[in-house]
Write a protein that holds these residues in place. Sequence first.
Motif, PDB file in Angstrom:
ATOM      1  N   GLY A  16      11.607  74.881  61.599  1.00  0.00           N
ATOM      2  CA  GLY A  16      11.622  75.893  60.540  1.00  0.00           C
ATOM      3  C   GLY A  16      11.151  75.342  59.212  1.00  0.00           C
ATOM      4  N   HIS A  17      11.519  74.093  58.931  1.00  0.00           N
ATOM      5  CA  HIS A  17      11.140  73.476  57.648  1.00  0.00           C
ATOM      6  C   HIS A  17       9.619  73.285  57.560  1.00  0.00           C
ATOM      7  CE1 HIS A  17      11.533  70.277  60.580  1.00  0.00           C
ATOM      8  NE2 HIS A  17      10.841  69.458  59.795  1.00  0.00           N
ATOM      9  N   VAL A  18       8.988  72.967  58.703  1.00  0.00           N
ATOM     10  CA  VAL A  18       7.524  72.805  58.737  1.00  0.00           C
ATOM     11  C   VAL A  18       6.861  74.161  58.508  1.00  0.00           C
ATOM     12  CG1 VAL A  18       5.550  72.132  60.193  1.00  0.00           C
ATOM     13  CG2 VAL A  18       7.690  70.840  60.313  1.00  0.00           C
ATOM     14  N   CYS A  19       7.426  75.155  59.156  1.00  0.00           N
ATOM     15  CA  CYS A  19       6.934  76.525  59.044  1.00  0.00           C
ATOM     16  C   CYS A  19       6.968  76.984  57.582  1.00  0.00           C
ATOM     17  CB  CYS A  19       7.874  77.394  59.878  1.00  0.00           C
ATOM     18  SG  CYS A  19       7.166  78.926  60.333  1.00  0.00           S
ATOM     19  N   ARG A  20       8.116  76.797  56.949  1.00  0.00           N
ATOM     20  CA  ARG A  20       8.286  77.183  55.549  1.00  0.00           C
ATOM     21  C   ARG A  20       7.307  76.406  54.657  1.00  0.00           C
ATOM     22  NH1 ARG A  20      13.947  77.179  53.710  1.00  0.00           N
ATOM     23  NH2 ARG A  20      13.937  78.890  52.239  1.00  0.00           N
ATOM     24  N   MET A  21       7.159  75.112  54.924  1.00  0.00           N
ATOM     25  CA  MET A  21       6.284  74.265  54.113  1.00  0.00           C
ATOM     26  C   MET A  21       4.826  74.759  54.167  1.00  0.00           C
ATOM     27  SD  MET A  21       6.002  70.130  54.477  1.00  0.00           S
ATOM     28  CE  MET A  21       4.903  70.197  55.885  1.00  0.00           C
ATOM     29  N   ILE A  22       4.341  75.063  55.395  1.00  0.00           N
ATOM     30  CA  ILE A  22       2.955  75.542  55.560  1.00  0.00           C
ATOM     31  C   ILE A  22       2.766  76.876  54.835  1.00  0.00           C
ATOM     32  CG2 ILE A  22       1.247  76.388  57.238  1.00  0.00           C
ATOM     33  CD1 ILE A  22       2.456  74.395  59.278  1.00  0.00           C
ATOM     34  N   ILE A  23       3.707  77.807  55.094  1.00  0.00           N
ATOM     35  CA  ILE A  23       3.601  79.151  54.504  1.00  0.00           C
ATOM     36  C   ILE A  23       3.641  79.068  52.978  1.00  0.00           C
ATOM     37  CG2 ILE A  23       4.877  81.345  54.222  1.00  0.00           C
ATOM     38  CD1 ILE A  23       3.340  81.365  56.811  1.00  0.00           C
ATOM     39  N   CYS A  24       4.613  78.326  52.427  1.00  0.00           N
ATOM     40  CA  CYS A  24       4.771  78.269  50.970  1.00  0.00           C
ATOM     41  C   CYS A  24       3.606  77.540  50.297  1.00  0.00           C
ATOM     42  CB  CYS A  24       6.112  77.644  50.587  1.00  0.00           C
ATOM     43  SG  CYS A  24       7.499  78.715  51.055  1.00  0.00           S
ATOM     44  N   ASP A  25       3.034  76.559  51.001  1.00  0.00           N
ATOM     45  CA  ASP A  25       1.864  75.853  50.478  1.00  0.00           C
ATOM     46  C   ASP A  25       0.687  76.835  50.340  1.00  0.00           C
ATOM     47  OD1 ASP A  25       0.225  73.480  49.847  1.00  0.00           O
ATOM     48  OD2 ASP A  25      -0.732  73.913  51.778  1.00  0.00           O
ATOM     49  N   GLN A  26       0.480  77.651  51.387  1.00  0.00           N
ATOM     50  CA  GLN A  26      -0.606  78.644  51.362  1.00  0.00           C
ATOM     51  C   GLN A  26      -0.350  79.710  50.292  1.00  0.00           C
ATOM     52  OE1 GLN A  26      -3.310  78.575  53.614  1.00  0.00           O
ATOM     53  NE2 GLN A  26      -2.559  76.677  54.481  1.00  0.00           N
ATOM     54  N   TYR A  27       0.923  80.083  50.122  1.00  0.00           N
ATOM     55  CA  TYR A  27       1.293  81.100  49.117  1.00  0.00           C
ATOM     56  C   TYR A  27       1.032  80.572  47.709  1.00  0.00           C
ATOM     57  CZ  TYR A  27       4.435  83.834  46.109  1.00  0.00           C
ATOM     58  OH  TYR A  27       4.973  84.590  45.084  1.00  0.00           O
ATOM     59  N   LYS A  28       1.451  79.315  47.467  1.00  0.00           N
ATOM     60  CA  LYS A  28       1.269  78.734  46.127  1.00  0.00           C
ATOM     61  C   LYS A  28      -0.212  78.543  45.783  1.00  0.00           C
ATOM     62  CE  LYS A  28       5.858  76.789  46.055  1.00  0.00           C
ATOM     63  NZ  LYS A  28       6.697  75.725  46.622  1.00  0.00           N
ATOM     64  N   LYS A  29      -1.040  78.364  46.820  1.00  0.00           N
ATOM     65  CA  LYS A  29      -2.493  78.235  46.585  1.00  0.00           C
ATOM     66  C   LYS A  29      -3.161  79.602  46.424  1.00  0.00           C
ATOM     67  CE  LYS A  29      -3.112  73.896  49.158  1.00  0.00           C
ATOM     68  NZ  LYS A  29      -3.420  73.357  50.500  1.00  0.00           N
ATOM     69  N   LYS A  61       8.118  85.623  47.621  1.00  0.00           N
ATOM     70  CA  LYS A  61       8.882  85.179  46.438  1.00  0.00           C
ATOM     71  C   LYS A  61      10.270  84.707  46.840  1.00  0.00           C
ATOM     72  CE  LYS A  61       9.513  86.512  41.654  1.00  0.00           C
ATOM     73  NZ  LYS A  61       9.612  87.605  40.687  1.00  0.00           N
ATOM     74  N   ASP A  62      10.926  85.494  47.710  1.00  0.00           N
ATOM     75  CA  ASP A  62      12.283  85.156  48.154  1.00  0.00           C
ATOM     76  C   ASP A  62      12.292  83.874  48.991  1.00  0.00           C
ATOM     77  OD1 ASP A  62      13.011  87.431  46.904  1.00  0.00           O
ATOM     78  OD2 ASP A  62      13.585  88.560  48.677  1.00  0.00           O
ATOM     79  N   LEU A  63      11.227  83.661  49.778  1.00  0.00           N
ATOM     80  CA  LEU A  63      11.146  82.486  50.645  1.00  0.00           C
ATOM     81  C   LEU A  63      10.798  81.225  49.862  1.00  0.00           C
ATOM     82  CD1 LEU A  63      10.964  81.399  53.681  1.00  0.00           C
ATOM     83  CD2 LEU A  63       8.509  81.790  53.462  1.00  0.00           C
ATOM     84  N   CYS A  64       9.820  81.331  48.972  1.00  0.00           N
ATOM     85  CA  CYS A  64       9.237  80.127  48.366  1.00  0.00           C
ATOM     86  C   CYS A  64       9.697  79.837  46.938  1.00  0.00           C
ATOM     87  CB  CYS A  64       7.717  80.230  48.385  1.00  0.00           C
ATOM     88  SG  CYS A  64       7.054  80.496  50.040  1.00  0.00           S
ATOM     89  N   GLU A  65      10.064  80.866  46.184  1.00  0.00           N
ATOM     90  CA  GLU A  65      10.450  80.634  44.790  1.00  0.00           C
ATOM     91  C   GLU A  65      11.957  80.714  44.604  1.00  0.00           C
ATOM     92  OE1 GLU A  65       8.173  83.197  42.211  1.00  0.00           O
ATOM     93  OE2 GLU A  65       6.291  82.653  43.209  1.00  0.00           O
ATOM     94  N   GLU A  66      12.528  81.819  45.062  1.00  0.00           N
ATOM     95  CA  GLU A  66      13.969  82.019  44.817  1.00  0.00           C
ATOM     96  C   GLU A  66      14.846  81.436  45.920  1.00  0.00           C
ATOM     97  OE1 GLU A  66      14.320  86.210  44.126  1.00  0.00           O
ATOM     98  OE2 GLU A  66      13.045  86.123  42.348  1.00  0.00           O
ATOM     99  N   ARG A  67      14.209  81.066  47.038  1.00  0.00           N
ATOM    100  CA  ARG A  67      14.945  80.499  48.180  1.00  0.00           C
ATOM    101  C   ARG A  67      16.118  81.382  48.614  1.00  0.00           C
ATOM    102  NH1 ARG A  67      13.833  75.043  50.282  1.00  0.00           N
ATOM    103  NH2 ARG A  67      11.804  74.586  49.423  1.00  0.00           N
ATOM    104  N   SER A  68      15.911  82.688  48.540  1.00  0.00           N
ATOM    105  CA  SER A  68      16.995  83.611  48.926  1.00  0.00           C
ATOM    106  C   SER A  68      16.816  84.145  50.348  1.00  0.00           C
ATOM    107  CB  SER A  68      17.085  84.775  47.937  1.00  0.00           C
ATOM    108  OG  SER A  68      15.839  85.431  47.840  1.00  0.00           O
ATOM    109  N   LEU A  69      15.709  83.768  50.994  1.00  0.00           N
ATOM    110  CA  LEU A  69      15.544  84.043  52.429  1.00  0.00           C
ATOM    111  C   LEU A  69      15.891  82.744  53.139  1.00  0.00           C
ATOM    112  CD1 LEU A  69      14.624  85.620  54.942  1.00  0.00           C
ATOM    113  CD2 LEU A  69      12.272  85.044  54.379  1.00  0.00           C
TER     114      LEU A  69
END
Length: 384
Positions: A12-25, A34-42
């Motif tokens: 799951g951590h790899v999954c989140r890392m890939i997704i959030c990296d693509q989102y931030k780019k 936003k909830d997954l990568c910035e607010e960490r509420s997901l």
Amino acid sequence: MHYSSYSELCRGHVCRMIICDQYKKGIISGSTCKDLCEERSLLFQHCLSSSPTQQVYSGLWREREVIIKCGIEEALKADSHPDSVPRRDVVLFDKPTRGTSMDEFKEMLLNFLKSNLGDQPSLAALVSRIIAMADVNRDGKVSLAEAKSIWALLQLNEFLLMLSLHEKEHTSKLLGHCGDLYVTEKIPHTSLYGVDVPPFLQSLLPSVVHQIIHQWFAPAWPRRAKIAIGLLEFVEEIFHGTYGNFYICETSFKNVGYNDKYDFKMVKLRKVATEMTIRGFLKGRHCEQNVDCTYGKDCMATCDKLMKQCKSDMVQPNLAKVCGLLQDYLLYGAPLELKEELQKQLRTCMTLSGLASQMEVHHSLVLNNLKTLLWKKISNTKYS
């Protein structure tokens, strides 16, 4: 396939890392980014993955229990084609390309849906729904990041089926997405019997003990009848539905469940395939016998033994397979005055063949008779 460790299976951590990296780019977008990568509420909680390429977690989002799915490779394709490559190695948010107009994107979507669902008159409405879903910020336009995300999601068999079969609410409700990670409601009971024998005990216990455990924990008979009616309605929905024909390709009590109101829910949509997918698999396929024409676990077509090629007629339709599943489920504890007739109707149902000539009238008749029999018994009671 057995995996050596939890860390190999649960990424799951790899999954989140890939997704959030693509989102931030700025490559992808989505309602949960936003909830997954910035607010960490997901929050990812318990790993439910059965394969490293299919990350499934229970989670918490906005004080609600959810299921998070990420990087899911199409399981049935992988099962049928062992040499298939994990999807992320092949493509990662590369379509549509910069400069694609809105009209071109709509055309892309329509052609994709036609090749996966067949040329249905209802596809234009589905394209409009997809466009509305892609427009996360509700500005009436679809950005490149929004388009890339929805396109990546549509490549996932389960997501496409969830969109196509949402009308009768027999599938999990889609709550949000970020890139090709998506979040659905959690189905409380993920087996017809309400409880499942733990995997490590399954091989140790004889089948009669499994049966006793299932019967012990199963809902009361009227509630089972209500769940069964929902399952029969689902079979009705996927046979000549709004978006074409669908087949259940692993008919097991572990793939179907229900919610707290005892409404039927299809738990594992990855075990369902579109008619176009199955036709593509069967076309020109060499065979010696029917078993050589099997897609998934039990979507078996007939083999033309003279030509040594698979035909497109299914040996057993959805309804016959589902009735086989319902036989033990409904006959145990059934009201005595109903049992004989119920047994007779289920037997008739299980003998149905998948030949196109038989399908229309006969199937509808058998299905409606069964639904009516069950509904008469539970209507006007607290269970309805």
